[in-house]
Write a protein that holds these residues in place. Sequence first.
Motif, PDB file in Angstrom:
ATOM      1  N   ARG A 409      81.571 -41.146  35.292  1.00  0.00           N
ATOM      2  CA  ARG A 409      81.798 -42.426  34.632  1.00  0.00           C
ATOM      3  C   ARG A 409      82.992 -42.337  33.687  1.00  0.00           C
ATOM      4  NH1 ARG A 409      76.591 -44.526  31.709  1.00  0.00           N
ATOM      5  NH2 ARG A 409      76.529 -42.360  31.010  1.00  0.00           N
ATOM      6  N   PRO A 410      83.781 -43.420  33.558  1.00  0.00           N
ATOM      7  CA  PRO A 410      84.872 -43.405  32.582  1.00  0.00           C
ATOM      8  C   PRO A 410      84.342 -43.225  31.175  1.00  0.00           C
ATOM      9  CG  PRO A 410      85.074 -45.255  34.126  1.00  0.00           C
ATOM     10  CD  PRO A 410      83.719 -44.637  34.340  1.00  0.00           C
ATOM     11  N   ARG A 411      85.211 -42.732  30.304  1.00  0.00           N
ATOM     12  CA  ARG A 411      84.800 -42.463  28.929  1.00  0.00           C
ATOM     13  C   ARG A 411      84.344 -43.745  28.223  1.00  0.00           C
ATOM     14  NH1 ARG A 411      85.631 -38.009  25.893  1.00  0.00           N
ATOM     15  NH2 ARG A 411      85.513 -38.215  23.633  1.00  0.00           N
ATOM     16  N   GLU A 412      84.957 -44.906  28.635  1.00  0.00           N
ATOM     17  CA  GLU A 412      84.583 -46.154  27.977  1.00  0.00           C
ATOM     18  C   GLU A 412      83.139 -46.543  28.255  1.00  0.00           C
ATOM     19  OE1 GLU A 412      87.111 -45.687  29.902  1.00  0.00           O
ATOM     20  OE2 GLU A 412      88.832 -45.688  28.530  1.00  0.00           O
ATOM     21  N   GLN A 413      82.551 -46.064  29.380  1.00  0.00           N
ATOM     22  CA  GLN A 413      81.183 -46.439  29.723  1.00  0.00           C
ATOM     23  C   GLN A 413      80.151 -45.503  29.121  1.00  0.00           C
ATOM     24  OE1 GLN A 413      80.821 -46.864  33.943  1.00  0.00           O
ATOM     25  NE2 GLN A 413      82.631 -48.186  34.147  1.00  0.00           N
ATOM     26  N   VAL A 414      80.580 -44.413  28.479  1.00  0.00           N
ATOM     27  CA  VAL A 414      79.639 -43.482  27.850  1.00  0.00           C
ATOM     28  C   VAL A 414      79.275 -44.016  26.477  1.00  0.00           C
ATOM     29  CG1 VAL A 414      79.301 -41.116  27.060  1.00  0.00           C
ATOM     30  CG2 VAL A 414      80.639 -41.563  29.117  1.00  0.00           C
ATOM     31  N   PRO A 415      77.987 -44.135  26.136  1.00  0.00           N
ATOM     32  CA  PRO A 415      77.602 -44.635  24.801  1.00  0.00           C
ATOM     33  C   PRO A 415      78.248 -43.798  23.694  1.00  0.00           C
ATOM     34  CG  PRO A 415      75.698 -44.480  26.253  1.00  0.00           C
ATOM     35  CD  PRO A 415      76.828 -43.852  26.981  1.00  0.00           C
ATOM     36  N   LEU A 416      78.577 -44.492  22.598  1.00  0.00           N
ATOM     37  CA  LEU A 416      79.275 -43.808  21.508  1.00  0.00           C
ATOM     38  C   LEU A 416      78.425 -42.713  20.885  1.00  0.00           C
ATOM     39  CD1 LEU A 416      81.080 -46.783  19.706  1.00  0.00           C
ATOM     40  CD2 LEU A 416      81.947 -45.227  21.439  1.00  0.00           C
ATOM     41  N   HIS A 417      77.110 -42.908  20.808  1.00  0.00           N
ATOM     42  CA  HIS A 417      76.275 -41.877  20.170  1.00  0.00           C
ATOM     43  C   HIS A 417      76.200 -40.614  21.026  1.00  0.00           C
ATOM     44  CE1 HIS A 417      73.367 -44.079  22.758  1.00  0.00           C
ATOM     45  NE2 HIS A 417      72.833 -42.882  22.948  1.00  0.00           N
ATOM     46  N   ASN A 418      76.587 -40.713  22.330  1.00  0.00           N
ATOM     47  CA  ASN A 418      76.670 -39.514  23.167  1.00  0.00           C
ATOM     48  C   ASN A 418      78.029 -38.839  23.074  1.00  0.00           C
ATOM     49  OD1 ASN A 418      74.070 -39.742  24.114  1.00  0.00           O
ATOM     50  ND2 ASN A 418      74.640 -40.926  25.938  1.00  0.00           N
ATOM     51  N   GLN A 419      79.008 -39.482  22.466  1.00  0.00           N
ATOM     52  CA  GLN A 419      80.332 -38.902  22.301  1.00  0.00           C
ATOM     53  C   GLN A 419      80.489 -38.193  20.957  1.00  0.00           C
ATOM     54  OE1 GLN A 419      83.615 -41.510  23.295  1.00  0.00           O
ATOM     55  NE2 GLN A 419      82.299 -42.829  24.562  1.00  0.00           N
ATOM     56  N   VAL A 420      79.508 -38.377  20.054  1.00  0.00           N
ATOM     57  CA  VAL A 420      79.570 -37.764  18.714  1.00  0.00           C
ATOM     58  C   VAL A 420      78.307 -36.948  18.503  1.00  0.00           C
ATOM     59  CG1 VAL A 420      79.746 -38.199  16.235  1.00  0.00           C
ATOM     60  CG2 VAL A 420      80.932 -39.694  17.842  1.00  0.00           C
ATOM     61  N   GLY A 421      78.479 -35.726  18.012  1.00  0.00           N
ATOM     62  CA  GLY A 421      77.332 -34.884  17.736  1.00  0.00           C
ATOM     63  C   GLY A 421      76.422 -35.487  16.675  1.00  0.00           C
ATOM     64  N   LYS A 422      75.109 -35.295  16.774  1.00  0.00           N
ATOM     65  CA  LYS A 422      74.146 -35.895  15.854  1.00  0.00           C
ATOM     66  C   LYS A 422      74.385 -35.468  14.417  1.00  0.00           C
ATOM     67  CE  LYS A 422      69.192 -36.875  15.609  1.00  0.00           C
ATOM     68  NZ  LYS A 422      67.865 -36.609  16.210  1.00  0.00           N
ATOM     69  N   ALA A 423      74.887 -34.237  14.236  1.00  0.00           N
ATOM     70  CA  ALA A 423      75.125 -33.748  12.870  1.00  0.00           C
ATOM     71  C   ALA A 423      76.249 -34.511  12.176  1.00  0.00           C
ATOM     72  CB  ALA A 423      75.450 -32.261  12.912  1.00  0.00           C
ATOM     73  N   TYR A 424      77.096 -35.248  12.951  1.00  0.00           N
ATOM     74  CA  TYR A 424      78.244 -35.960  12.363  1.00  0.00           C
ATOM     75  C   TYR A 424      77.993 -37.465  12.216  1.00  0.00           C
ATOM     76  CZ  TYR A 424      80.740 -31.644  13.418  1.00  0.00           C
ATOM     77  OH  TYR A 424      81.130 -30.328  13.470  1.00  0.00           O
ATOM     78  N   TRP A 425      76.787 -37.951  12.555  1.00  0.00           N
ATOM     79  CA  TRP A 425      76.529 -39.389  12.526  1.00  0.00           C
ATOM     80  C   TRP A 425      76.678 -39.983  11.129  1.00  0.00           C
ATOM     81  CZ3 TRP A 425      71.607 -40.106  16.092  1.00  0.00           C
ATOM     82  CH2 TRP A 425      72.005 -39.914  17.431  1.00  0.00           C
ATOM     83  N   THR A 426      76.363 -39.229  10.113  1.00  0.00           N
ATOM     84  CA  THR A 426      76.377 -39.768   8.733  1.00  0.00           C
ATOM     85  C   THR A 426      77.548 -39.239   7.923  1.00  0.00           C
ATOM     86  OG1 THR A 426      74.921 -37.984   7.976  1.00  0.00           O
ATOM     87  CG2 THR A 426      73.855 -40.001   8.764  1.00  0.00           C
ATOM     88  N   LYS A 427      78.599 -38.743   8.551  1.00  0.00           N
ATOM     89  CA  LYS A 427      79.738 -38.193   7.821  1.00  0.00           C
ATOM     90  C   LYS A 427      80.636 -39.281   7.221  1.00  0.00           C
ATOM     91  CE  LYS A 427      79.020 -33.778   8.507  1.00  0.00           C
ATOM     92  NZ  LYS A 427      78.793 -32.856   7.368  1.00  0.00           N
ATOM     93  N   LYS A 428      80.565 -40.489   7.743  1.00  0.00           N
ATOM     94  CA  LYS A 428      81.412 -41.586   7.282  1.00  0.00           C
ATOM     95  C   LYS A 428      80.555 -42.725   6.716  1.00  0.00           C
ATOM     96  CE  LYS A 428      85.620 -40.303   8.492  1.00  0.00           C
ATOM     97  NZ  LYS A 428      86.748 -40.255   7.527  1.00  0.00           N
ATOM     98  N   LEU A 429      81.165 -43.549   5.829  1.00  0.00           N
ATOM     99  CA  LEU A 429      80.511 -44.768   5.356  1.00  0.00           C
ATOM    100  C   LEU A 429      80.413 -45.755   6.501  1.00  0.00           C
ATOM    101  CD1 LEU A 429      82.335 -45.240   1.929  1.00  0.00           C
ATOM    102  CD2 LEU A 429      80.020 -44.395   2.297  1.00  0.00           C
TER     103      LEU A 429
END
Length: 525
Positions: A409-429
């Motif tokens: 699948r193209p990268r655009e069709q991959v959910p964003l939460h699968n493109q970022v590690g769980k440990a980094y979900w809260t690194k930004k406001l």
Amino acid sequence: MLPLEAIELDAFRQRHEQDTFWCGLLLGGCGLQLTTKLYTDRVCHFAHYPGPDGHPHLCGRRSRGVASADHLYVKASADAWLRARGTQAGFDFVQPNGVPIGSVVDIQLPHRRLRVHLDQEVAPDWDAEHEPVLGVSVPVDPETLIHRWYVHRIRLDSQGTTRRVRIGTEAFARPTEWFALDDCEITERGLSTPAVERIVQARSAPPPTRWSPGRKQEAPAQDVQAQELLRRLLYARRIKSTDLAESVCREITELSGVSPHLQGQLDAALRNASLWIEKEAETRQRLCADLNQAVANRRTRRVKSLLPDVKAATKADRTEEEEHAVRTATNYLAAVASAANERLDGLVADLNRLPANTDPQLLRSRVKQLCREANEIGKVGAHRQTEIALWSARARSLPTSSQTSSPPRPREQVPLHNQVGKAYWTKKLCPRCEAGRGQKCVVLGGDRAGRVRQLPHDERLQLIINEREERHREQRKARPVWQVYDVTCPVCSQEAGAWCLTPGKPHGPRRKLAEEYTLRQEPRL
């Protein structure tokens, strides 16, 4: 020989401006035209033109060093040496059982033939009409040295841009003595060196008479003869010669007047020798019967395993029946090898005729059939092994059916939460629910307003992805990364973008060169 330095190659090109260069068939090459490659960061070399489909040409030549032309140097040196003595000879680069060209050189003289074994691809046959001359890597057993008195060896030493032939003489318990070709002669015994003359003279002269001043010979002649017979019987068993053992046993039975102590030794030796001769005869008879049965049943692997045992057991005194069994098995294996090589030639020719856009599944099935045929043959030549390895590597590189039927699948069709590690979900406001760093996102509306979300908002994840991609772009600008196929291989000279001539993976020096370019931050071209 092509010069290795760039400045020398410039002069070479000017000197041979009107000449063309071709991949030599007598060197195991493909016969196609070559070009010269000039480099300043590594050695210059010949290279093939690319194929019609733009892919690098696959040549089966296994070796490109100066030693790969040793068979041609042997022919040239031997021809000049014989012509200087008024003798003309015929030369043939034979290929028994499909071995690579250059392994064996046959020299046909007016009254005899020499066979030069430059490597171990073909085992020397000491019972044949030709006289073997062995390369330095070809082994020889002590029994052969004892039985033949000596064997000849050959080596080639580099001298400038050519090779010089040296002939050696090896004898049992003696170091190999080396001589220039001009010091050798062709005699009634065959190829002869100064060492051969000394060995023949020493073996032909009668043994010196032992004499001790002031002492008389106490041992009677019969005892001396008995001790000599015991030594000869031991030698016969060591070389597994039943004919010699039977001859010695007959002499022992005819000997009389021996001292009681030696007579007991003779009787015991006779009993043991008789049992050994009987056992050897049964073993040889069984081996020959099994070999004949295997040939009749066309059990090729069984014939291959039995033939060396029969040759070893009957080497010293082979009977007519045993010679017939060995010859029949040898001819059978030669016919099987010839037929198998013809099948392999046909399969390789079919693969070479396939167009560049051939269905990957069809190509893989053809390559699998080629490997299966090669496994059934057992041992194939080095040239054929290279071809099979190259086709296997090409088949493995083709996409599988699952890859061609269901592309990723193209990268655009991959959910964003699968493109970022769980440990980094809260690194930004979070720009949507305004959750702070280290805090989870919350639901904004509805009955569950204010409750913690299982997944962060996409806007928050997109900030992390954008920052990561920007960081990667800056790193690539600051420090270019060289991949292994971005550089030319220093081993097989495959250009950038072309695979190495190895099955499955590139050469190690090519990988190290890419890492070195990355560390030195070499600019990408």
